[in-house]
Motif scaffolding. Structure first.
Motif, PDB file in Angstrom:
ATOM      1  N   PRO A 116      -5.779 -20.517  -4.585  1.00 38.58           N
ATOM      2  CA  PRO A 116      -6.320 -19.630  -3.556  1.00 38.58           C
ATOM      3  C   PRO A 116      -5.641 -18.266  -3.573  1.00 38.58           C
ATOM      4  N   VAL A 117      -6.464 -17.247  -3.339  1.00 43.04           N
ATOM      5  CA  VAL A 117      -5.946 -15.895  -3.120  1.00 43.04           C
ATOM      6  C   VAL A 117      -5.866 -15.716  -1.607  1.00 43.04           C
ATOM      7  N   GLY A 118      -4.786 -15.156  -1.128  1.00 42.25           N
ATOM      8  CA  GLY A 118      -4.658 -14.920   0.307  1.00 42.25           C
ATOM      9  C   GLY A 118      -5.114 -13.518   0.669  1.00 42.25           C
ATOM     10  N   ALA A 119      -5.652 -13.376   1.864  1.00 40.34           N
ATOM     11  CA  ALA A 119      -6.028 -12.043   2.336  1.00 40.34           C
ATOM     12  C   ALA A 119      -4.767 -11.221   2.581  1.00 40.34           C
ATOM     13  N   VAL A 120      -4.861  -9.940   2.333  1.00 38.90           N
ATOM     14  CA  VAL A 120      -3.735  -9.048   2.622  1.00 38.90           C
ATOM     15  C   VAL A 120      -3.655  -8.787   4.126  1.00 38.90           C
ATOM     16  N   THR A 121      -4.819  -8.572   4.726  1.00 40.59           N
ATOM     17  CA  THR A 121      -4.822  -8.241   6.160  1.00 40.59           C
ATOM     18  C   THR A 121      -5.629  -9.281   6.932  1.00 40.59           C
ATOM     19  N   ARG A 143       0.239 -16.545  -4.669  1.00 37.49           N
ATOM     20  CA  ARG A 143       0.984 -15.426  -5.249  1.00 37.49           C
ATOM     21  C   ARG A 143       0.128 -14.166  -5.366  1.00 37.49           C
ATOM     22  N   VAL A 144      -1.189 -14.341  -5.323  1.00 37.34           N
ATOM     23  CA  VAL A 144      -2.081 -13.180  -5.415  1.00 37.34           C
ATOM     24  C   VAL A 144      -2.706 -12.950  -4.040  1.00 37.34           C
ATOM     25  N   PHE A 145      -2.620 -11.708  -3.584  1.00 34.30           N
ATOM     26  CA  PHE A 145      -3.153 -11.362  -2.273  1.00 34.30           C
ATOM     27  C   PHE A 145      -4.169 -10.238  -2.440  1.00 34.30           C
ATOM     28  N   SER A 146      -5.332 -10.414  -1.804  1.00 30.66           N
ATOM     29  CA  SER A 146      -6.367  -9.402  -1.972  1.00 30.66           C
ATOM     30  C   SER A 146      -7.319  -9.417  -0.784  1.00 30.66           C
ATOM     31  N   ASP A 147      -7.747  -8.242  -0.387  1.00 32.52           N
ATOM     32  CA  ASP A 147      -8.821  -8.113   0.603  1.00 32.52           C
ATOM     33  C   ASP A 147     -10.154  -7.913  -0.109  1.00 32.52           C
ATOM     34  N   ASP A 148     -10.264  -8.431  -1.324  1.00 29.88           N
ATOM     35  CA  ASP A 148     -11.406  -8.146  -2.189  1.00 29.88           C
ATOM     36  C   ASP A 148     -12.728  -8.066  -1.436  1.00 29.88           C
ATOM     37  N   GLY A 170       5.004 -12.023  -5.292  1.00 30.37           N
ATOM     38  CA  GLY A 170       3.542 -11.937  -5.184  1.00 30.37           C
ATOM     39  C   GLY A 170       3.030 -10.622  -5.749  1.00 30.37           C
ATOM     40  N   VAL A 171       1.714 -10.495  -5.749  1.00 31.20           N
ATOM     41  CA  VAL A 171       1.105  -9.250  -6.206  1.00 31.20           C
ATOM     42  C   VAL A 171      -0.092  -8.943  -5.306  1.00 31.20           C
ATOM     43  N   VAL A 172      -0.267  -7.660  -5.029  1.00 29.17           N
ATOM     44  CA  VAL A 172      -1.457  -7.245  -4.293  1.00 29.17           C
ATOM     45  C   VAL A 172      -2.518  -6.840  -5.310  1.00 29.17           C
ATOM     46  N   ALA A 173      -3.668  -7.496  -5.217  1.00 26.83           N
ATOM     47  CA  ALA A 173      -4.799  -7.180  -6.100  1.00 26.83           C
ATOM     48  C   ALA A 173      -5.755  -6.308  -5.300  1.00 26.83           C
ATOM     49  N   GLN A 174      -5.779  -5.051  -5.637  1.00 25.37           N
ATOM     50  CA  GLN A 174      -6.532  -4.089  -4.826  1.00 25.37           C
ATOM     51  C   GLN A 174      -7.978  -3.954  -5.280  1.00 25.37           C
ATOM     52  N   HIS A 175      -8.873  -4.023  -4.306  1.00 26.01           N
ATOM     53  CA  HIS A 175     -10.279  -3.656  -4.513  1.00 26.01           C
ATOM     54  C   HIS A 175     -10.351  -2.162  -4.207  1.00 26.01           C
ATOM     55  N   ALA A 176     -10.401  -1.368  -5.257  1.00 26.82           N
ATOM     56  CA  ALA A 176     -10.238   0.079  -5.100  1.00 26.82           C
ATOM     57  C   ALA A 176     -11.565   0.741  -4.742  1.00 26.82           C
ATOM     58  N   GLN A 177     -11.725   1.030  -3.481  1.00 27.38           N
ATOM     59  CA  GLN A 177     -12.976   1.646  -3.023  1.00 27.38           C
ATOM     60  C   GLN A 177     -12.710   2.440  -1.761  1.00 27.38           C
ATOM     61  N   GLU A 178     -12.653   3.739  -1.894  1.00 29.74           N
ATOM     62  CA  GLU A 178     -12.411   4.595  -0.736  1.00 29.74           C
ATOM     63  C   GLU A 178     -13.617   4.436   0.191  1.00 29.74           C
ATOM     64  N   PRO A 179     -13.397   3.932   1.411  1.00 27.49           N
ATOM     65  CA  PRO A 179     -14.553   3.546   2.221  1.00 27.49           C
ATOM     66  C   PRO A 179     -15.421   4.722   2.671  1.00 27.49           C
ATOM     67  N   ARG A 180     -14.806   5.848   3.000  1.00 31.30           N
ATOM     68  CA  ARG A 180     -15.622   6.963   3.506  1.00 31.30           C
ATOM     69  C   ARG A 180     -16.494   7.565   2.405  1.00 31.30           C
TER      70      ARG A 180
END
Lengths: 426, 312
Positions: A116-121, A143-148, A170-180
């Motif tokens: 399982p990947v855990g949510a960052v927030t 070990r992998v955390f992502s708000d994917d 752990g590592v943060v796996a970022q879904h890179a998307q500037e929301p605005r």
């Protein structure tokens, strides 16, 4: 009990008998010499079982799209022995309870290692950190955390997350998307998006976040993983960061290695995905980045959706496409066949590197005595036409329907036990 | 041709056939009995997922003048808002035997989906989809331009047309750029840079950020509706500034060549993109546009349902 993969060619090299006992490779014997329960792998290629850093198994909450069991079946049939189950379930995997539930369902299915990947927030809301430590300490050993699906766009929150997970490697796996920059975005921003009247999703919305995050990772001395890189510019930034010694890794999806935005002109939502399909130049850059190691891993972003969420107008459709069962074929077609990567390099990108990034100690082992026997046996000479109705996934949203792909997963061995034999679940 | 989804579906010959047929059908409007029996027994459904009284009425009048049965289906709340899905609505219409579906939808490409699904068999006419296209609006604009500036016949070769305003969100602009180009006109898009679509350099037209540069040399200027809400999304600082830099008023109208006309697809924001004295001047042809809209839509329905020669 001894299992023998007879006549397999590790990494396409010399044929051997791979001898497996108690879940471990015990010997590479001369082809045709070993005794035990024989599995015919004559002339087929043996690779370490694939490890997916990015899988949506949808359970709990969206069981009509996929379950841990059906997703595990699809994974095994795709040559995977480990998948990372993304956190955007319902409820969100942001507590030890939910990640343990997913982990336990994975154990029960028993077809692949489900990490399982855990949510960052909390709730993927991007407001406050979830209990990352509790998830790391749980039975699921996250070990992998992502708000994917959502970007951790708040710079302070991202900084804190990068720092905090250092305590348990752990590592943060970022879904890179500037929301605005991507409000209501529907497809890659380009001449085509303007013509089709679909709100554009500019490359800069991805690249700006990656640029910020690599600098943050450098500043706090953390490691960062970038999910599904999709643009040539993102590749340049990751390459630059690696050259500066920043501890960043990156993944690319199979579909971004082969599909381009012009498919959107059909308005068929099977091609709607996040990040969006980009241009041929981006595809070219992504392939080159996999070849030179700038991109460490191929990750499917397997995203099942029920039919009704795709059988509608473009704007109303869900984003995402299936990937587990076609990942190897696409990688073979786009990377190995054109000579961009060797079999050993493919094993790095589909198994060794993702296992290392996810800190999965049981996976991604070199095929030598002593390794845990997670193995994909593949036939690169076979071809097949993708028929979504014949996929093991519960959903049908494959963008490759009707396309011919090379490569067949013949056998999959998970921890010494066959999960797939002769192309069917064992 | 089975459907009309985009202005790019039309060759020059197709477009001229539609315009010529519209001109013939326009004479019906001048009769005391405004009705032809052409589409008797055929069913035309106006499927409107978005409010647009003008366009719906225009199609309704067009279909009725051709004696078709007309069903108005106001499907408020598309699947976007979790109402009935486009597919289920389409299947319902198919079961009722719709020969043509005129669709207006907030999602770009919705008519395209409808036409290329197996949900319905009838002809699909795009009456405006999201920020994509509005081909019958472009046809009625071309018809109006031809009537005023080309004697009501032939194509629009050499005609210079400026389209001014919120090009980014305008389906009218997209369809007009394509159709007017197909008919030989030279189009210049005029907008603030924020309201110019990304990649517009690749479109078959020229562009300008300065309306005053463009107006002295055009034969027609088409003003687009600009929604004041756009300023919330920072496309421009204020309605007042927009109006000052990109609106047409008496002073700007005065620099137009003598013969030039002013078009607007409606509904107008008087005082925003167009001042009242321009809107009410004899050079403004909005009322004719409305009348021509009926003729052009009659023509499209007639040709799609009655028989446009199929290009094999």
């Amino acid at each position: 009990m001894t299992l023998v993969l007879r006549g397999a060619r590790p990494y396409g090299e010399e044929a051997v008998d791979i001898v497996i006992a108690d879940g471990v490779i015990v010997e590479l014997a001369g082809a045709g010499t070993a005794h035990g329960e024989l599995v015919d792998a004559d002339g087929l290629i043996a690779l370490p079982g694939f490890v997916d850093l990015h899988t949506h198994l949808r359970e709990p909450g969206r069981e009509e799209a996929e379950t841990v069991l059906t997703g595990s079946q699809a994974a095994a049939l795709g040559g995977f022995t480990c998948v990372h189950a993304m956190a955007n379930t319902s409820p969100v995997a942001d507590t030890a309870g939910v990640v343990e539930q997913v982990w336990r369902l994975g154990q029960e299915a028993g077809l692949v290692e489900v990490r399982p990947v855990g949510a960052v927030t909390v709730g993927l809301a991007g407001e406050r950190l979830a209990e990352l430590g509790a998830m790391a300490d749980s039975a699921a050993q996250v070990r992998v955390f992502s708000d994917d699906g959502k970007c951790v766009h708040d710079a302070v929150l991202m900084r804190r997350a990068l720092e905090y997970v250092k305590a348990f490697d752990g590592v943060v796996a970022q879904h890179a998307q500037e929301p605005r920059l991507t409000e209501h975005a529907q497809m890659n921003e380009s001449e085509l998006s303007g013509r089709l009247g679909l709100a554009g999703w500019p490359a800069v919305a991805e690249e700006a976040i990656i640029a910020r995050d690599v600098l943050l990772a450098q500043h706090v001395g953390s490691r960062l993983h970038v999910c599904h890189v999709s643009t040539a510019g993102s590749v340049e930034i990751v390459r630059w960061a690696k050259a500066r010694g920043i501890d960043v890794t990156a993944e690319v999806t199979p579909h971004h290695l082969v599909l381009t935005e012009d498919l959107v002109a059909s308005y068929d939502p099977v091609y709607k995905v996040n990040p969006p399909l980009r241009t041929a130049a981006d595809v070219e850059a992504l392939r080159a980045a996999v070849a030179d190691g700038t991109i460490d891993a191929i990750a499917t972003d397997h995203a099942p959706h029920p039919h009704e969420d795709k059988d509608c107008e473009w704007a109303a459709a869900a984003m995402g496409m299936l990937g587990l069962e076609t990942a190897f074929g696409v990688a073979l077609q786009t990377l190995v066949e054109p000579g961009l990567v060797t079999w050993r390099e493919l094993a790095q990108r589909m198994s060794v590197a993702p296992a290392r990034i996810g800190r999965v100690r049981t996976q991604g082992h070199d095929l030598v005595p002593g390794a845990i026997a997670n193995i994909a046996i593949v036939d690169p000479t076979a071809t097949y036409t993708v028929d979504p109705m014949r996929l093991a996934s519960k959903s049908r949203n494959s963008p490759y329907a009707g396309r011919t792909l090379p490569g067949r997963i013949v056998h999959t061995i998970y921890a010494g036990t066959p999960t797939v034999l002769d192309g069917a679940l064992a | 041709m089975k459907h009309l989804l985009s202005a790019s579906d039309l060759t020059r010959d197709d477009a001229l056939l539609i315009l010529d047929t519209a001109a013939e059908l326009a004479t019906v409007t001048d009769r005391s009995v405004k009705k032809l029996p052409t589409l008797r027994g055929r069913t035309v459904v106006n499927l409107f997922f978005e409010d647009s009284t003008r366009t719906r009425i225009s199609f309704e009048v067009a279909a009725k003048r051709l004696s078709a049965d007309v069903i108005n289906f106001a499907a408020k709340g598309s699947s976007v808002s979790k109402g009935e899905s486009l597919k289920d609505t389409a299947l319902t219409l198919e079961a009722m035997g719709a020969d043509a579906v005129v669709i207006r939808h907030s999602a770009s490409g919705a008519p395209h989906r409808l036409a290329h699904s197996d949900w319905i068999q009838g002809a699909v006419i795009n009456a405006g989809d999201g920020t994509h296209e509005h081909p019958t609006q472009a046809l009625l604009d071309a018809f109006t331009l031809r009537q005023h500036l080309r004697g009501g016949a032939g194509d629009l070769a050499g005609l210079r047309v400026a389209i001014v305003g919120d090009v980014l969100h305008s389906r009218v602009a997209r369809s007009n750029v394509t159709l007017l180009r197909t008919l030989g006109a030279e189009v210049t898009l005029v907008a603030p840079p924020t309201l110019m679509p990304y990649g517009v350099d690749g479109w078959p037209c020229s562009t300008s950020f300065d309306i005053d540069d463009v107006l002295p040399s055009v034969d027609a200027v088409m003003m687009l509706r600009v929604q004041a809400e756009r300023m919330q999304a920072a496309y421009f600082p204020s309605a007042h500034e927009y109006s000052r830099r990109y609106g047409i008023d008496a002073a700007r109208m005065a620099v137009l060549p003598e013969h030039a006309i002013v078009l607007h697809p409606g509904p107008m924001n008087r005082g925003m993109e167009i001042s009242a004295d321009v809107a009410d001047s004899p050079r403004a042809v909005m009322v004719e546009q409305v009348a021509n809209g009926v003729s052009v839509r009659m023509s499209v329905l007639y040709l799609l349902l009655g028989g446009m020669p199929d290009e094999a």
